[in-house]
Structures are given as C-alpha cells and as structure tokens.
Write an enzyme that holds these catalytic residues in place. Structure first.
Site, mmCIF file in Angstrom:
data_model
loop_
_atom_site.group_PDB
_atom_site.id
_atom_site.type_symbol
_atom_site.label_atom_id
_atom_site.label_comp_id
_atom_site.label_asym_id
_atom_site.label_seq_id
_atom_site.Cartn_x
_atom_site.Cartn_y
_atom_site.Cartn_z
ATOM 1 N N MET A 8 8.089 39.559 39.502
ATOM 2 C CA MET A 8 8.739 38.341 39.991
ATOM 3 C C MET A 8 8.377 38.096 41.450
ATOM 4 O O MET A 8 8.790 38.846 42.340
ATOM 5 C CB MET A 8 10.244 38.445 39.793
ATOM 6 C CG MET A 8 10.644 38.400 38.324
ATOM 7 S SD MET A 8 12.382 38.786 38.056
ATOM 8 C CE MET A 8 12.321 40.577 38.174
ATOM 9 N N CYS A 98 3.579 31.612 35.524
ATOM 10 C CA CYS A 98 4.338 31.195 36.703
ATOM 11 C C CYS A 98 4.662 29.705 36.645
ATOM 12 O O CYS A 98 3.766 28.869 36.501
ATOM 13 C CB CYS A 98 3.558 31.499 37.984
ATOM 14 S SG CYS A 98 4.438 31.003 39.486
ATOM 15 N N GLY A 200 12.516 37.356 28.640
ATOM 16 C CA GLY A 200 13.366 36.193 28.848
ATOM 17 C C GLY A 200 14.771 36.346 28.286
ATOM 18 O O GLY A 200 14.944 36.652 27.096
ATOM 19 N N GLU A 201 15.789 36.186 29.150
ATOM 20 C CA GLU A 201 17.206 36.183 28.773
ATOM 21 C C GLU A 201 17.691 37.502 28.189
ATOM 22 O O GLU A 201 18.623 37.511 27.372
ATOM 23 C CB GLU A 201 17.503 35.039 27.794
ATOM 24 C CG GLU A 201 17.459 33.656 28.419
ATOM 25 C CD GLU A 201 18.433 33.495 29.587
ATOM 26 O OE1 GLU A 201 19.632 33.720 29.422
ATOM 27 O OE2 GLU A 201 17.952 33.135 30.690
#
Length: 325
Positions: A8, A98, A200-201
C-alpha cells in the site's frame, strides 16, 4: 496456502513491513510500487524504497520481500526489473491495480486494465528480460470502469508469463467501497492456470472464511484489514495449522507501536514522524478502543518529545525496550 501483506503506497513502508511481519503469519510482503517512466532508476531509489535488499530481501522477521513496479513502458519496466534483480530482488511484481488518479493519468496502475494486449506485452518483456530463476507476478483489479474485460486481463497476465496473480476484487471506479466481488476471483481462477490470491475487504477471520468459500481460493493478500488488525494473518495461519486463533491484545500490540514510533523517529524528519504514527493509529481505532483514546490524545500533537512521553517511550522498562528493538 499463502498469506501476503499488500503493497500500500504511502502506508506500508519498510517500517510497517518490519513491525507487521514480526507479529507472524505473513508468508511474504511487497514494496510500495516503484514508478518507472523512461529511464533506468539508480540503485539509491531501490535502496530507499526497499532497504530490505541490504538484508537478503527480507524483513527482520525473515519474511521474504518482493519488489513491485508500476508503469506502462514494457522495455523500461523490463530493464529496471533486471537491475532490481541484480540488487537482490528475489521476485518481481507488477502493479496493474493502483487506483490513484495521478498514477492513472500517467498510464500507470489500473488504467492499463483497459488494454489487455499491453498487459500481456509488459509481462512478456519483463519475463523475457529478468533471470529465468526470478519469478514474475502481478496484481490486478477487476477492471477500470467495469468488469467486462477482467477475464481477458487475467489471461493476458498469465499468458505473458506471470506465475501468480493477486486479484483485488473491485474495479478502479469502485475504489475501496464495499463490497469486494470475491465471486469474480473464482471466475478468474477458472480461466488461468497459475495460482490466484484474493484481496479486498478481509478485515476479520470471519471475512476470510467467507472469502475462501465464495472465491474458492485459500491464498489471500491482506491490506487495510491487517494494518487495522495486526494479528489477523497470525489468526488465519493458526487456523491453517489446526490451532486456536486467538486475538492480539492491546497490551501485546503496545511494544510494537512503540517500536514503530521509535523507527519513525530515527528514519523520518521530525515534522513527518508524527503523521506516520497518527496514520497507523487512526486505522487501529477500527479494532482497539485503546487506540481511539491514544489517537484523541495525540491527534493535534506535533512535538516528537511530547509524543514520546504520551507513548511512555521515556519511561519504558529496559526489558520491554530490549524485546522490541
């Protein structure tokens, strides 16, 4: 089964990579993206963004680190990837996920998902240029505006030579808004012959169970969920080993938070160090009420010495300090 720490940009730098991988459960991590445009970058750029290259391309915990690139020029990316390998990069990762507007405007990251042919060319050139023993991997989203070319993009990456694909299960336009479409990870897994990781999540152990059930893959990359809950990878690893997955307590996290701050103090200018601490603390508030209380105390504080006192850094017991340094 593999558990990876996500790359990140602006968040998971070498300091946070060091701290999080020492908690345990993480099999490998990735650098923030190294942006490539039109030239061969100097060694200093790699050593700044990936100082682990000085230590066998691994964190202090011994967790392997991959070097990630972002760009759209196939040959320039290939040349820089080869140079990174000469500096000790054990794996080359390519960023096609990104969502940042500034990155996308310069033809980097998720915007390239509009051009599956270019994805194939980039991966093919990098694979052809770096040493054969160095794996090339890739990270993608489900598309830019929609998911209509997600399967084509995945095929392009795999056929170009990517040996592993991480799928962030949202489009660029969806950004980080829930939900993550884990069912698309399952669809991608069906059309490529290389390993696929879901991303993701995944904020909790329960999210991981559901992701695994829906996506059909065991391997995951954890991003904000792991930064907010540093023990999450360790919990998943415990389940993998048939053990009881315990939560990481605030008292266990405190020494690591102190170590993070002390590293930030050493490596960053005084005006930047407080911001890095607040950034992580703000994310920890999702999991720990104690983080919320501490964040409220320091959110407007810019004086590093006062933050030292608030964290107890000047009065910490010697044995505790030795354990985290």
């Amino acid at each position: 089964m593999q558990i990876a720490l996500a790359p990140m940009e602006g968040l998971v730098d070498e300091i946070l990579r060091d701290v999080l991988t020492r908690v345990g459960g993480i099999d490998w991590c990735v650098t923030e993206f190294i942006r490539v445009t039109e030239r061969l970058l100097p060694a200093a750029t790699y050593h700044k963004l990936a100082p682990e290259l000085f230590d066998g391309a691994q964190t202090r915990a011994g967790t392997p680190m991959r070097v990630q690139f972002l760009g759209s020029d196939p040959q320039c990316l290939a040349d820089n990837a080869a140079f990174a390998c000469s500096l000790g990069a054990p794996v080359i990762d390519l960023n096609f996920g990104c969502p940042a507007k500034t990155v996308n405007k310069s033809r980097g990251g998720a915007v390239l998902l509009r051009e599956p042919e270019l994805l194939h060319t980039i991966v093919r050139e990098v694979r052809r240029t770096v040493p054969t023993q160095i794996p090339v991997t890739a990270k993608m989203r489900l598309g830019f505006d929609d998911k209509s070319v997600a399967l084509d993009c995945a095929r392009a990456l795999a056929e170009g030579g990517a040996e592993q694909i991480v799928v962030h299960a949202r489009t660029k336009v969806e950004g980080y808004k829930p939900p993550a479409h884990w069912e698309w990870v399952a669809r991608i897994k069906e059309v490529v012959s290389v390993p696929v990781l879901a991303n993701g999540e995944i904020w909790t152990l329960e999210d991981w169970y559901r992701c695994r059930q829906i996506s059909g893959v065991d391997d995951v990359m954890l991003g904000r969920g792991l930064v907010s809950r540093p023990g999450l990878a360790r919990q998943i690893a415990a389940v993998r080993a048939g053990e009881q997955p315990g939560e990481m307590s605030w008292s266990e996290l405190q020494p690591l938070l102190l170590d993070f701050w002390q590293q930030a103090r050493r490596k960053l200018a005084p005006r930047y160090a407080p911001g890095r601490l607040k950034q992580w603390l703000a994310m920890l508030t999702r999991t720990y009420p104690e983080a919320s209380a501490l964040f409220a105390e320091i959110r407007r504080e810019q004086d590093c010495e006062r933050i030292d006192r608030l964290l107890g850094a000047t009065t910490v017991k010697a044995g505790w300090a030795e354990a985290v340094l």
